[in-house]
Design a protein around this motif. Structure first.
Motif, PDB file in Angstrom:
ATOM      1  N   GLU A   1       0.902  -1.171  -0.173  1.00 17.92           N
ATOM      2  CA  GLU A   1       0.031  -0.070   0.043  1.00 17.92           C
ATOM      3  C   GLU A   1       0.850   1.438  -0.075  1.00 17.92           C
ATOM      4  O   GLU A   1       0.449   2.523  -0.508  1.00 17.92           O
ATOM      5  CB  GLU A   1      -0.848   0.095   1.202  1.00 17.92           C
ATOM      6  CG  GLU A   1      -1.986  -0.966   1.127  1.00 17.92           C
ATOM      7  CD  GLU A   1      -2.987  -1.124   2.255  1.00 17.92           C
ATOM      8  OE1 GLU A   1      -3.125   0.043   3.128  1.00 17.92           O
ATOM      9  OE2 GLU A   1      -3.802  -2.071   2.527  1.00 17.92           O
ATOM     10  N   ILE A   2       2.045   1.070   0.681  1.00 20.34           N
ATOM     11  CA  ILE A   2       3.008   2.266   0.515  1.00 20.34           C
ATOM     12  C   ILE A   2       3.501   2.375  -0.781  1.00 20.34           C
ATOM     13  O   ILE A   2       3.506   3.773  -1.282  1.00 20.34           O
ATOM     14  CB  ILE A   2       4.203   2.152   1.433  1.00 20.34           C
ATOM     15  CG1 ILE A   2       3.678   1.859   3.013  1.00 20.34           C
ATOM     16  CG2 ILE A   2       5.198   3.104   1.332  1.00 20.34           C
ATOM     17  CD1 ILE A   2       4.875   1.490   3.774  1.00 20.34           C
ATOM     18  N   VAL A   3       3.845   1.354  -1.609  1.00 19.04           N
ATOM     19  CA  VAL A   3       4.174   1.696  -2.872  1.00 19.04           C
ATOM     20  C   VAL A   3       3.105   2.218  -3.850  1.00 19.04           C
ATOM     21  O   VAL A   3       3.219   2.927  -4.659  1.00 19.04           O
ATOM     22  CB  VAL A   3       4.496   0.000  -3.496  1.00 19.04           C
ATOM     23  CG1 VAL A   3       4.720   0.164  -4.791  1.00 19.04           C
ATOM     24  CG2 VAL A   3       5.826  -0.378  -2.705  1.00 19.04           C
ATOM     25  N   ALA A   4       1.759   1.448  -3.585  1.00 17.27           N
ATOM     26  CA  ALA A   4       0.622   1.918  -4.381  1.00 17.27           C
ATOM     27  C   ALA A   4       0.399   3.595  -3.997  1.00 17.27           C
ATOM     28  O   ALA A   4       0.079   4.394  -5.073  1.00 17.27           O
ATOM     29  CB  ALA A   4      -0.606   1.407  -4.023  1.00 17.27           C
ATOM     30  N   HIS A   5       0.586   3.851  -2.963  1.00 13.37           N
ATOM     31  CA  HIS A   5       0.375   5.539  -2.535  1.00 13.37           C
ATOM     32  C   HIS A   5       1.364   6.154  -3.305  1.00 13.37           C
ATOM     33  O   HIS A   5       0.968   7.485  -4.042  1.00 13.37           O
ATOM     34  CB  HIS A   5       0.525   5.692  -1.093  1.00 13.37           C
ATOM     35  CG  HIS A   5       0.287   7.125  -0.733  1.00 13.37           C
ATOM     36  ND1 HIS A   5      -1.027   7.529  -0.252  1.00 13.37           N
ATOM     37  CD2 HIS A   5       1.045   8.083  -0.522  1.00 13.37           C
ATOM     38  CE1 HIS A   5      -0.857   8.604  -0.105  1.00 13.37           C
ATOM     39  NE2 HIS A   5       0.257   9.049  -0.143  1.00 13.37           N
ATOM     40  N   PHE A   6       2.539   5.988  -3.294  1.00 15.53           N
ATOM     41  CA  PHE A   6       3.485   6.892  -4.324  1.00 15.53           C
ATOM     42  C   PHE A   6       3.261   6.729  -5.589  1.00 15.53           C
ATOM     43  O   PHE A   6       3.620   7.760  -6.352  1.00 15.53           O
ATOM     44  CB  PHE A   6       4.901   6.289  -3.974  1.00 15.53           C
ATOM     45  CG  PHE A   6       5.540   6.772  -2.470  1.00 15.53           C
ATOM     46  CD1 PHE A   6       5.926   7.825  -2.480  1.00 15.53           C
ATOM     47  CD2 PHE A   6       5.453   5.756  -1.540  1.00 15.53           C
ATOM     48  CE1 PHE A   6       6.263   8.392  -1.082  1.00 15.53           C
ATOM     49  CE2 PHE A   6       6.179   6.252  -0.130  1.00 15.53           C
ATOM     50  CZ  PHE A   6       6.391   7.775  -0.192  1.00 15.53           C
ATOM     51  N   GLN A   7       2.954   5.695  -6.086  1.00 21.95           N
ATOM     52  CA  GLN A   7       2.351   5.386  -7.606  1.00 21.95           C
ATOM     53  C   GLN A   7       1.343   6.207  -8.020  1.00 21.95           C
ATOM     54  O   GLN A   7       1.285   6.950  -9.074  1.00 21.95           O
ATOM     55  CB  GLN A   7       2.340   3.841  -8.020  1.00 21.95           C
ATOM     56  CG  GLN A   7       3.368   3.091  -7.854  1.00 21.95           C
ATOM     57  CD  GLN A   7       3.291   1.533  -8.311  1.00 21.95           C
ATOM     58  OE1 GLN A   7       2.280   1.076  -7.509  1.00 21.95           O
ATOM     59  NE2 GLN A   7       4.126   0.790  -9.108  1.00 21.95           N
ATOM     60  N   ARG A   8       0.416   6.473  -7.060  1.00 25.56           N
ATOM     61  CA  ARG A   8      -0.918   7.183  -7.439  1.00 25.56           C
ATOM     62  C   ARG A   8      -0.511   8.554  -7.191  1.00 25.56           C
ATOM     63  O   ARG A   8      -1.128   9.343  -8.108  1.00 25.56           O
ATOM     64  CB  ARG A   8      -1.850   6.638  -6.343  1.00 25.56           C
ATOM     65  CG  ARG A   8      -3.205   7.251  -6.533  1.00 25.56           C
ATOM     66  CD  ARG A   8      -4.165   6.807  -5.518  1.00 25.56           C
ATOM     67  NE  ARG A   8      -3.965   6.897  -4.011  1.00 25.56           N
ATOM     68  CZ  ARG A   8      -3.524   5.753  -3.372  1.00 25.56           C
ATOM     69  NH1 ARG A   8      -3.632   4.739  -3.930  1.00 25.56           N
ATOM     70  NH2 ARG A   8      -3.092   5.989  -2.097  1.00 25.56           N
ATOM     71  N   GLU A   9       0.236   9.037  -6.390  1.00 26.99           N
ATOM     72  CA  GLU A   9       0.449  10.284  -6.031  1.00 26.99           C
ATOM     73  C   GLU A   9       1.652  11.045  -6.816  1.00 26.99           C
ATOM     74  O   GLU A   9       1.533  12.218  -7.151  1.00 26.99           O
ATOM     75  CB  GLU A   9       0.664  10.646  -4.565  1.00 26.99           C
ATOM     76  CG  GLU A   9      -0.330  10.293  -3.596  1.00 26.99           C
ATOM     77  CD  GLU A   9      -1.681  11.237  -3.764  1.00 26.99           C
ATOM     78  OE1 GLU A   9      -1.429  12.402  -4.298  1.00 26.99           O
ATOM     79  OE2 GLU A   9      -2.539  10.651  -3.642  1.00 26.99           O
ATOM     80  N   ARG A  10       2.400  10.377  -7.147  1.00 28.87           N
ATOM     81  CA  ARG A  10       3.626  10.432  -8.129  1.00 28.87           C
ATOM     82  C   ARG A  10       4.371  11.934  -7.498  1.00 28.87           C
ATOM     83  O   ARG A  10       4.371  12.816  -8.387  1.00 28.87           O
ATOM     84  CB  ARG A  10       3.315  10.649  -9.490  1.00 28.87           C
ATOM     85  CG  ARG A  10       2.616   9.124  -9.861  1.00 28.87           C
ATOM     86  CD  ARG A  10       2.575   9.190 -11.311  1.00 28.87           C
ATOM     87  NE  ARG A  10       3.853   8.972 -12.087  1.00 28.87           N
ATOM     88  CZ  ARG A  10       4.655   7.961 -12.212  1.00 28.87           C
ATOM     89  NH1 ARG A  10       4.144   6.890 -11.772  1.00 28.87           N
ATOM     90  NH2 ARG A  10       5.606   8.286 -12.862  1.00 28.87           N
ATOM     91  N   PRO A  11       4.822  12.040  -6.296  1.00 31.43           N
ATOM     92  CA  PRO A  11       5.448  13.301  -6.115  1.00 31.43           C
ATOM     93  C   PRO A  11       6.986  13.495  -6.811  1.00 31.43           C
ATOM     94  O   PRO A  11       7.524  12.828  -7.360  1.00 31.43           O
ATOM     95  CB  PRO A  11       5.728  12.986  -4.556  1.00 31.43           C
ATOM     96  CG  PRO A  11       5.741  11.850  -4.401  1.00 31.43           C
ATOM     97  CD  PRO A  11       4.998  11.086  -5.491  1.00 31.43           C
TER      98      PRO A  11
END
Length: 295
Positions: A53-63
């Motif tokens: 879920e951490i990985v998915a969060h970064f993939q979704r937000e793409r900072p």
């Protein structure tokens, strides 16, 4: 430029802290004040999501920029893994590590592959580095080393493959320490992990005043009133020289804000050096008494 500040896991599951991520909050607040409005908190240590879920969060937000807070060295293993993941899924994202773990900045830069480490108080450094990255655009190895050397509080690997330390920022004034916006916690994490029932601290359960009718339903919050230390222990690492005290009137004002906003009636002061100044304590005891707060 989209910036995400995230905490790192520093304790085993089941031992999450009730101590708010003050360092991450201060950095985020400094960025927003400087005009970087697209900035968010990802409280990994507080929320404890599975790694997928951490990985998915970064993939979704793409900072464009990720700032990782490493409070203590036990965070290193997680930070190393997270940096590797970020470089894999977001290769143009700049990764910055701050906090006490950055005392080992050479390891973080060479082994964990962080792009930059922030040394000491980061509020000024992160803004200056964000300005540099905004101008530079993207995560590129074509660094302007002269400009980077002008940003105090930074380490990076320079053009000679040497870890450069740019020096330290001046200390923040005492009245600017820990004056944090709790909206950050409400947007970026579960506020109920930090505004809690007082029974988390067993001492309150043994204090008959805790059960007085007017305290029913009151919550507990954590505050800090000092930064630094009075000692110079050889085994301890800290950035600060000496100790700074938040003015008592500001501490009282912050308690009143918590009391009004979150129905706080109990306070845990998490200072490492409570009681270091008799003068400060005398003033504090005089001014907190009318609040009828248990602490």
């Amino acid at each position: 430029m989209k910036i995400m500040i995230c905490t790192s896991r520093i304790r085993p599951d089941g031992l999450q802290t009730v101590f708010p991520p003050y360092g991450s909050m201060a950095i985020l607040q400094a960025l927003v004040a400087a005009g970087y409005k697209d900035t968010s908190l990802f409280d990994i240590d507080g929320l404890r999501p599975p790694y997928r879920e951490i990985v998915a969060h970064f993939q979704r937000e793409r900072p464009d920029v990720v700032g990782i807070s490493g409070v203590v060295s036990t965070a290193y293993k997680f930070i190393k893994r997270l940096i590797a993941t970020l470089h894999e899924i977001l290769p143009e994202t700049t990764v910055i590590v701050g906090g006490n773990v950055a005392a080992n900045s050479e390891i973080l830069l060479r082994v964990a592959k962080a792009d930059y480490c922030v040394i000491g108080e980061g509020e000024r450094t992160i803004v200056e580095l964000a300005n540099y990255l905004h101008t530079k655009g993207g995560r590129s190895r074509r660094d302007d080393y002269q400009a980077l050397r002008g940003i105090k509080g930074l380490t990076f690997i320079d053009e000679h493959d040497i870890v450069a330390l740019t020096g330290y920022q001046p200390d923040l004034p005492e009245d600017q320490l820990y004056d944090l916006d709790y909206d950050i916690l409400e947007r970026g994490t579960d506020i109920n992990r930090y505004i809690i029932e007082p029974w988390y601290y067993v001492g309150f359960a043994h204090d008959e005043r805790s059960f007085e009718p007017h305290r029913k339903g009151k919550k507990l919050a954590t505050l800090i009133t000092t930064k630094g230390c009075v000692a110079r222990c050889t085994f301890c690492h800290r950035w600060d020289k000496g100790i700074r005290f938040v003015p008592v009137d500001l501490v009282i004002e912050r308690i009143k804000r918590l009391e009004k906003r979150y129905n706080v009636g109990f306070i845990s002061f998490s200072d490492e050096n409570w009681g270091s100044s008799r003068k400060w304590n005398d003033e504090f005891l005089e001014k907190i008494a009318p609040l009828d707060i248990l602490w």
